[in-house]
Design an enzyme around this catalytic site. Structure first.
Site, mmCIF file in Angstrom:
data_model
loop_
_atom_site.group_PDB
_atom_site.id
_atom_site.type_symbol
_atom_site.label_atom_id
_atom_site.label_comp_id
_atom_site.label_asym_id
_atom_site.label_seq_id
_atom_site.Cartn_x
_atom_site.Cartn_y
_atom_site.Cartn_z
ATOM 1 N NE ARG A 84 -3.743 -1.992 2.758
ATOM 2 C CZ ARG A 84 -3.738 -3.316 2.805
ATOM 3 N NH1 ARG A 84 -2.594 -3.974 2.764
ATOM 4 N NH2 ARG A 84 -4.877 -3.976 2.907
ATOM 5 C CG HIS A 87 -3.024 3.527 6.042
ATOM 6 N ND1 HIS A 87 -3.436 3.670 7.340
ATOM 7 C CD2 HIS A 87 -3.289 4.708 5.448
ATOM 8 C CE1 HIS A 87 -3.950 4.882 7.517
ATOM 9 N NE2 HIS A 87 -3.868 5.538 6.380
ATOM 10 N NE ARG A 123 -3.716 -3.998 6.382
ATOM 11 C CZ ARG A 123 -2.980 -2.912 6.116
ATOM 12 N NH1 ARG A 123 -3.540 -1.729 6.069
ATOM 13 N NH2 ARG A 123 -1.687 -3.026 5.895
ATOM 14 C CG ASN A 159 -6.540 7.788 10.066
ATOM 15 O OD1 ASN A 159 -6.308 6.680 9.604
ATOM 16 N ND2 ASN A 159 -6.219 8.901 9.439
ATOM 17 C CG PHE A 172 -3.594 11.825 0.491
ATOM 18 C CD1 PHE A 172 -3.599 11.939 1.873
ATOM 19 C CD2 PHE A 172 -3.368 10.562 -0.049
ATOM 20 C CE1 PHE A 172 -3.396 10.829 2.692
ATOM 21 C CE2 PHE A 172 -3.167 9.450 0.755
ATOM 22 C CZ PHE A 172 -3.180 9.594 2.124
ATOM 23 C CG HIS A 351 -13.841 2.341 -2.174
ATOM 24 N ND1 HIS A 351 -13.595 3.687 -2.055
ATOM 25 C CD2 HIS A 351 -14.424 2.175 -3.389
ATOM 26 C CE1 HIS A 351 -14.020 4.311 -3.140
ATOM 27 N NE2 HIS A 351 -14.537 3.419 -3.968
ATOM 28 N NE ARG A 370 -10.278 8.623 3.030
ATOM 29 C CZ ARG A 370 -10.680 8.126 4.204
ATOM 30 N NH1 ARG A 370 -11.456 8.839 5.000
ATOM 31 N NH2 ARG A 370 -10.309 6.921 4.567
ATOM 32 C CE1 TYR A 374 -8.713 4.310 1.416
ATOM 33 C CE2 TYR A 374 -9.526 6.331 0.437
ATOM 34 C CZ TYR A 374 -8.898 5.680 1.477
ATOM 35 O OH TYR A 374 -8.444 6.377 2.557
ATOM 36 N NE ARG A 381 -3.509 -2.427 -1.621
ATOM 37 C CZ ARG A 381 -4.292 -3.233 -0.894
ATOM 38 N NH1 ARG A 381 -3.840 -4.413 -0.525
ATOM 39 N NH2 ARG A 381 -5.499 -2.847 -0.535
HETATM 40 FE FE1 HDD Z 1 -6.596 6.866 3.068
HETATM 41 C C1 HDD Z 1 -5.497 3.667 2.765
HETATM 42 C C2 HDD Z 1 -7.613 6.220 6.294
HETATM 43 C C3 HDD Z 1 -7.303 10.210 3.550
HETATM 44 C C4 HDD Z 1 -5.901 7.446 -0.137
HETATM 45 N N1 HDD Z 1 -6.571 5.265 4.279
HETATM 46 C C5 HDD Z 1 -6.064 4.028 3.978
HETATM 47 C C6 HDD Z 1 -6.211 3.155 5.106
HETATM 48 C C7 HDD Z 1 -6.807 3.875 6.095
HETATM 49 C C8 HDD Z 1 -7.022 5.201 5.578
HETATM 50 C C9 HDD Z 1 -7.171 3.384 7.484
HETATM 51 C C10 HDD Z 1 -5.744 1.714 5.178
HETATM 52 C C11 HDD Z 1 -6.862 0.754 4.854
HETATM 53 C C12 HDD Z 1 -6.368 -0.670 5.007
HETATM 54 O O1 HDD Z 1 -6.128 -1.076 6.157
HETATM 55 O O2 HDD Z 1 -6.214 -1.331 3.991
HETATM 56 N N2 HDD Z 1 -7.249 8.007 4.631
HETATM 57 C C13 HDD Z 1 -7.707 7.533 5.826
HETATM 58 C C14 HDD Z 1 -8.326 8.610 6.565
HETATM 59 C C15 HDD Z 1 -8.228 9.726 5.803
HETATM 60 C C16 HDD Z 1 -7.565 9.346 4.576
HETATM 61 C C17 HDD Z 1 -8.968 8.464 7.935
HETATM 62 C C18 HDD Z 1 -8.714 11.116 6.079
HETATM 63 C C19 HDD Z 1 -9.700 11.384 6.845
HETATM 64 N N3 HDD Z 1 -6.575 8.525 1.937
HETATM 65 C C20 HDD Z 1 -6.930 9.806 2.290
HETATM 66 C C21 HDD Z 1 -6.888 10.678 1.137
HETATM 67 C C22 HDD Z 1 -6.508 9.890 0.072
HETATM 68 C C23 HDD Z 1 -6.303 8.546 0.602
HETATM 69 C C24 HDD Z 1 -7.220 12.144 1.151
HETATM 70 C C25 HDD Z 1 -6.315 10.243 -1.355
HETATM 71 C C26 HDD Z 1 -6.868 11.253 -1.980
HETATM 72 N N4 HDD Z 1 -5.783 5.760 1.604
HETATM 73 C C27 HDD Z 1 -5.640 6.191 0.322
HETATM 74 C C28 HDD Z 1 -5.167 5.113 -0.626
HETATM 75 C C29 HDD Z 1 -5.026 3.869 0.323
HETATM 76 C C30 HDD Z 1 -5.434 4.454 1.674
HETATM 77 C C31 HDD Z 1 -3.960 5.478 -1.439
HETATM 78 C C32 HDD Z 1 -3.680 3.145 0.339
HETATM 79 C C33 HDD Z 1 -3.971 1.675 0.291
HETATM 80 C C34 HDD Z 1 -5.387 1.587 -0.026
HETATM 81 O O3 HDD Z 1 -5.934 2.851 -0.040
HETATM 82 O O4 HDD Z 1 -6.004 0.559 -0.271
HETATM 83 O O5 HDD Z 1 -6.133 4.903 -1.590
#
Ligand code: HDD
Length: 696
Positions: A84, A87, A123, A159, A172, A351, A370, A374, A381
């Site tokens: 990832r 995370h 997770r 979070n 981001f 997602h 977001r 996702y 991935r």
């Molecule tokens: Fe995110 C993963 C939580 C903002 C893009 N995010 C991811 C995970 C968590 C969060 C817990 C891990 C999920 C897992 O265990 O597989 N993210 C947050 C929270 C945010 C947040 C609480 C703000 C309130 N995230 C955020 C933004 C973006 C992303 C603004 C993009 C515009 N997040 C992602 C991602 C991930 C991710 C790149 C990486 C791996 C995945 O999604 O599957 O899409």
């Protein structure tokens, strides 16, 4: 002998030599990962040798026709998938969510209906580190819950902090580029203590509130079971009558909100980088599930989407619990460990767009981005568009989606017409009405000029950072000062340090002055918000005695130790769901009369971070310097310490003040002693023992 966990796993069923039963086991819904008794190729062909390549003679070159060799190596070559992008480091558990029913008035979501039980997979993760990084680094923790509801999957991707670094998802990539290791040497790993991170957050001052959370004890949780969780954004809930409310989601840990101290976190990163995942898996295996209650802050769905002047679309703002009560609406119990890390924890795909009827998102620009990210990231991935078919992602609700083909298609579809409407397949599958459970987006007016802009209300970057700082207890404030000072002293660029001090001056003059003093820099003047009313709910220091399930007590024992007493203490500790480990100079067994104890940890292989309390057994004589370090660390970290009988002399020899708070002494292992010890354990820390910041 293999550990119990492995022994109990079902062995693949043996089958008839004709292989007929194996064929049946692999068809349709009954598809199994490991069916049959023989080693086979991925095509099910049985193998007689997996140790020798097919060669032109024993000394000859390997033949291209060795399909088994090529398949085995090719598969191995691709065993790692991209981690990832954020995370990457995580650990997970299965469980159940049970609804109390009191959310029915605000949402029609079926999984919140009274008494409904829904399977879940949760997770937990750190954000910045790579997949192999340490668990206890200072960072935000992900708290992602997948509810396999009867109406389809709902993911609450939150979070352990209620606010976020940035207000708009378009930033981001920037905040993550700044937080990840620096691009030239790829250091530091899993740390925010470097120039690019502080450069970014001091230039984008909307990060100030989130940063103070990360610098607080919340950035180093004691365990996953002692973390709060937050949905962060404001959601819009819709009830059966079509009425809406704006809602913030909270997870409240039954075990209380507790953290490590910074020195523990650093020791653990070296001594046990798997500290959090081990703690969760061991706790579940020992019969102490992780428990959280789901809470809702229900706010009126007003035209301007604000509450008491707080812009509910701004993800850098929280709503203090004193202004809007968190109503508990159900309980999450995580009680089953995954059996295949890769298939479950690594391949799970969360997602924010996995929503069920009754739950909608708002126009929060962070959430809006977001909604795109996702699914997009998971395509790479998980290698294509069919990852929803993986067992861990597969909804428990019936799926009939007209999506076809693509990489890793495992479904064998029927019918001719994956489109709508159609006459060839009798127009199947049908469209549902809202009454039949369709997700129908609430009609909402959208209008305005096409602009790249924020609402003016997003310009307040400091007042809630001030709120947070002023809501902390003294010991929490000392930790925050230490954290800022630690991180900023790692920077090479003095101007960045000075700019951060300029930001802190707008949060609180005392905070700024204390950090500046630690850095040896002058404290600039600022303009902190006035009249901020503290929110006691933000502080995690409590005088209440919490549950001790999942906690660990170490008992130091020498060759002549009171083993019967250890046995009694183990009983008392285990009765409360905690665990006891015997710690001694060398491994093996201790015996005394008919009593026997196995040594589970030795001074060489253990560190203080493994224990929430350490007790010295009567009859123990020890002057090992490693024991002195262990006991002093436990004392310095304000954890419970104790001794019975002449064990107290060992504490004194280690320089421990046995009259200090949280130090429990007794003549023997009897009621008052065990009760006092369990109380000290339930208090988490004896904070009155804390030494002033900077001298720890
Ligand atoms: Fe995110 C993963 C939580 C903002 C893009 N995010 C991811 C995970 C968590 C969060 C817990 C891990 C999920 C897992 O265990 O597989 N993210 C947050 C929270 C945010 C947040 C609480 C703000 C309130 N995230 C955020 C933004 C973006 C992303 C603004 C993009 C515009 N997040 C992602 C991602 C991930 C991710 C790149 C990486 C791996 C995945 O999604 O599957 O899409």
């Amino acid at each position: 002998m293999p550990p119990k966990r492995q022994r109990d796993q079902a062995a693949p069923k043996s089958t008839s030599p004709t292989g007929k039963a194996e064929v049946a086991a692999n068809v349709g819904d009954d598809r199994r990962a490991q069916a049959g008794r023989y080693l086979t190729t991925s095509q099910g062909v049985r193998l007689n040798d997996t140790d020798h390549s097919l060669k032109a003679g024993p000394r000859g070159p390997t033949l291209l026709e060795d399909f088994h060799l090529r398949e085995k190596i090719t598969h191995f070559d691709h065993e790692r998938i991209p981690e990832r992008v954020v995370h990457a480091r995580g650990a997970a558990a299965h469980g159940t969510f049970r609804a109390y029913g009191n959310a029915e008035s605000v949402t029609k979501a079926g999984f919140l209906a009274k008494g409904r039980e829904t399977p879940v997979f949760t997770r937990f993760s750190t954000v910045l580190g790579s997949r192999g990084s340490a668990d206890t680094v200072r960072d935000v923790r992900g708290f992602a819950v997948k509810f396999y509801t009867e109406e389809g999957n709902f993911d609450l991707v939150g979070n352990n902090m209620p606010v976020f670094f940035i207000q708009d998802g378009i930033k981001f990539p920037d905040v993550i580029h700044a937080g990840k290791p620096q691009p030239d040497r790829e250091i530091p790993q899993a740390q925010s203590a470097h120039d690019t991170f502080w450069d970014f957050v001091s230039l984008h001052t909307e990060a100030t509130h989130h940063v103070i959370w990360a610098m607080s004890d919340r950035g180093i949780p004691r365990s996953y079971r002692t973390m709060e969780g937050f949905g962060v954004h404001t959601f819009r809930l819709v009830n059966a009558a079509g009425e809406t409310s704006l809602v913030k989601f909270h997870w409240k840990p039954v075990a209380g909100v507790h953290s490590l101290v910074w020195e523990e976190a650093q020791i653990a990163a070296g001594a046990d980088p798997d500290f959090h995942r081990r703690d969760m898996a061991d706790g579940i295996e020992a019969g102490a599930p992780l428990e959280f209650e789901l809470g809702l802050q229900v706010l009126p769905d007003s035209e301007d989407e604000t509450f008491e002047g707080i812009d509910l679309l701004d993800p850098t703002k929280l709503v203090p619990e004193e202004l809007a009560e968190v109503v508990l609406v159900g309980k999450l119990t995580l009680d089953r460990n995954p059996t295949d890390y890769f298939a479950e924890t690594e391949q799970v795909a969360f997602h924010t767009g996995h929503l069920v009827p009754g739950i909608e998102i708002t126009n929060d620009p962070l959430m809006q981005a977001r909604m795109f990210s996702y699914l997009d990231t998971q395509l790479t991935r998980l290698g294509g568009p069919n990852f929803a078919q993986l067992p861990i992602n597969c909804p428990h609700a019936a799926v009939n989606d007209n999506l076809r083909d693509g990489m890793h298609q495992t479904a064998i579809h029927q019918g001719m017409a994956p489109y709508k409407p159609n006459t060839v397949d009798d127009d199947q599958p049908e469209l549902a009405t809202e009454a039949e459970g369709a997700y129908v987006h609430l009609p909402r007016e959208v209008s305005g000029p096409k602009v790249r802009a924020n609402p003016v209300s997003f310009d307040d970057h400091f007042s809630q950072a001030t709120l947070f700082w002023r809501s902390m207890s003294q010991v929490e404030q000392a930790h925050i000062v230490e954290a800022y000072t630690f991180e900023l002293s790692k920077l090479f660029e003095k101007p960045i340090r000075e700019r951060v001090l300029g930001v802190l001056a707008n949060v609180d003059a005392e905070l700024c002055a204390r950090v500046a003093a630690g850095l040896g820099l002058p404290a600039p003047e600022g303009d902190p918000a006035r009249g901020v009313v503290p929110s006691p709910a933000l502080s995690q220091v409590t005088t209440e005695v919490g549950p001790v399930a999942g906690r660990v007590v170490g008992v130091v024992a020498g060759p002549g130790a009171d083993l019967a007493g250890i046995g009694r203490l183990r009983k008392a500790v285990e009765a409360k769901g905690a665990v006891l480990h015997v710690v001694a100079q060398v491994g093996g067994e201790l015996t005394k009369g008919r009593a026997k104890e196995t040594v589970e940890r030795t001074f060489l292989a253990t560190r203080s971070i493994e224990y929430d309390a350490v007790v010295v057994a009567a009859g123990t004589v020890a002057n090992d310097p490693r024991l002195v370090v262990l006991l002093q660390e436990v004392f310095r970290h304000c954890k419970a310490l104790g001794a019975w009988g002449d064990g107290a002399a060992v504490l004194e020899a280690a320089g421990i003040d046995t009259s200090a708070p949280g130090v429990v002494l007794g003549d023997s292992v009897a009621k008052p002693f065990t009760a006092d010890l369990l109380t000290a354990l339930g208090r988490h820390r004896a904070w009155d023992r804390a030494v002033p910041a900077g001298t720890a």
